[in-house]
Design a protein around this motif. Structure first.
Motif, short mmCIF file in Angstrom:
data_model
loop_
_atom_site.label_atom_id
_atom_site.label_comp_id
_atom_site.label_asym_id
_atom_site.label_seq_id
_atom_site.Cartn_x
_atom_site.Cartn_y
_atom_site.Cartn_z
N SER A 31 0.64 4.11 -2.78
CA SER A 31 0.42 5.52 -2.48
C SER A 31 1.63 6.39 -2.81
CB SER A 31 0.04 5.70 -1.00
OG SER A 31 1.09 5.25 -0.15
N THR A 35 -10.81 0.21 -3.49
CA THR A 35 -9.72 1.12 -3.85
C THR A 35 -10.24 2.30 -4.67
OG1 THR A 35 -8.28 -0.83 -3.92
CG2 THR A 35 -7.39 1.20 -4.83
N GLU A 76 -5.50 3.52 1.35
CA GLU A 76 -4.39 3.61 0.42
C GLU A 76 -4.65 4.64 -0.67
OE1 GLU A 76 -6.54 -0.21 -1.08
OE2 GLU A 76 -6.28 0.88 0.79
N THR A 77 -5.93 4.80 -1.05
CA THR A 77 -6.28 5.80 -2.07
C THR A 77 -6.17 7.20 -1.50
OG1 THR A 77 -7.83 4.17 -2.97
CG2 THR A 77 -7.98 6.41 -3.82
N GLN A 92 0.82 -1.20 0.00
CA GLN A 92 0.00 0.00 0.00
C GLN A 92 0.86 1.26 0.00
OE1 GLN A 92 -2.97 -0.10 3.09
NE2 GLN A 92 -3.86 -2.01 2.36
N GLN A 93 1.99 1.19 0.71
CA GLN A 93 2.91 2.34 0.71
C GLN A 93 3.48 2.58 -0.68
OE1 GLN A 93 5.92 1.95 3.78
NE2 GLN A 93 4.41 1.24 5.27
N ALA A 97 -4.21 8.09 0.88
CA ALA A 97 -2.78 8.37 1.03
C ALA A 97 -2.17 8.77 -0.31
CB ALA A 97 -2.06 7.15 1.59
N LEU A 98 -2.58 8.10 -1.38
CA LEU A 98 -2.11 8.46 -2.72
C LEU A 98 -2.52 9.88 -3.08
CD1 LEU A 98 -1.06 7.86 -5.62
CD2 LEU A 98 -3.32 6.88 -6.11
#
Length: 352
Positions: free
Chosen positions: A131, A144, A151-152, A127-128, A154-155
């Motif tokens: 993102s 997502t 995670e989205t 996920q990191q 964070a992106l």
């Protein structure tokens, strides 16, 4: 486990997510075929889609549990599934189409299109990387698609202009496609004793728990009390507001997680999720046998870990693609023959 109508509530929620903003920047389309996917991943690797001037992006990222089911599906196979052949059921990993898919994956890995750490990456690290814009194709879920998904979100915090699309499926050289279908009931399967004295009372309760009429228990067992804990639109296709968390509902004795029957109801989900779920629902392959046989219990690694080990080694190049033949031989030597015989006997019994 039951499901309301519509792809958003269905069991098949996983698929490939792609950076739409990268596609737009490079003037590419969402891939439809395995060759399209190769072209896109190569561009994501070589054409600096994140614009940072560094060669630090990959076409495909995932985790150490990655099985590349969309890629195997393009060759008409799912390695961990029992599939029908002229010789009865065979586990997909022992069929020659698996070797074809492995050759494709090994080629991609050798060209640097697949994240080299994919077989050691856990979910959090994947996920990191997602993102952090390290990969353009990500094994994700329909959730997502929602900008609020962790995670989205964070992106978007790092790259506000980022956008995502779902890849419905990827066709192989013979037009085959299909990811893995989900296990029945997400594995949430209940049973009652054959000595149960009043099964009709239990059935009555189960029927009440899925009854959407005013005196039914459907919403009490899932969302709480309408108008108090949630609001739904007029045509009842979307839950517009939720006023209490599930933890708070549990504390009230509503939406109890300890229940005999669960109906999947994702009408609360973001509309973007609905688009992703709809795309993913068009592509899955059926596992003909979900049961467990005695030989599987005697040889627990034969149908799972053994192939995952060969998959990683062949894709990374520490073993040649021809090592798949060794895998098949080892599978049958490690109890695979007995497992296959038991599976076919059980399957035939189920057909009666």
């Amino acid at each position: 486990m039951g499901y309301l109508d519509g792809a958003i509530n269905g069991p098949n929620t996983e698929g490939l997510v792609i950076r739409q903003d990268w596609l737009d920047k490079l003037k590419l389309e969402v891939p439809v075929t395995i060759d399209d996917l190769y072209t896109v991943m190569k561009a994501f690797k070589e054409q600096d889609p994140d614009g940072n001037g560094q060669a630090d992006t990959f076409g495909y990222i995932g985790t150490k549990t990655t099985v590349f089911d969309e890629i195997f599906g393009a060759y008409g196979i799912q390695p961990g599934f029992w599939m029908e052949t002229s010789d009865g059921l065979r586990i997909g990993s022992t069929l020659p189409e698996t070797k074809e898919a492995l050759a494709t994956l090994a080629k991609w890995y050798a060209e640097g299109l697949i994240d080299p750490d994919i077989f050691t990456t856990d979910g959090n690290l994947a996920q990191q990387k997602f993102s952090g814009s390290k990969g353009g194709v990500y094994e994700g879920s329909g959730f997502t698609g929602a900008p609020t998904q962790p995670e989205t979100a964070a992106l978007l915090e790092i790259t506000p202009e980022a956008s995502l699309s779902a890849i419905p499926h990827v066709e192989g050289p013979d037009g085959e496609f299909g990811s893995q279908e989900s296990a029945p009931g997400y594995g949430n399967i209940k049973s009652i004793s054959t000595s149960c004295q009043n099964p009709d009372v239990l059935i009555k309760m189960l029927n009440w728990s899925v009854d959407e009429d005013p005196n039914g228990g459907f919403y009490l067992c899932s969302q709480g009390i309408e108008g108090v804990h949630f609001e739904i639109n007029e045509d009842r296709t979307h839950i517009t507001q939720i006023f209490e968390s599930f933890d708070e509902l549990y504390a009230m004795g509503l939406s109890n997680p300890v229940r005999f029957l669960q109906i999947v109801d994702r009408r609360w989900a973001d509309p973007h999720c609905a688009e992703f779920f709809e795309a993913f629902s068009t592509s899955y392959r059926e596992n003909k046998f979900w049961g467990t046989t005695p030989a599987m219990l005697d040889s627990p690694d034969t149908c799972g870990n053994l192939f995952q080990e060969y998959l990683a080694k062949i894709v990374m190049g520490s073993l040649p693609v021809d090592a798949w033949d060794d895998y098949v031989e080892e599978f049958y030597a490690m109890g695979g023959k007995q497992i296959e015989e038991e599976v076919n006997a059980a399957y035939q019994e189920l057909q009666k």
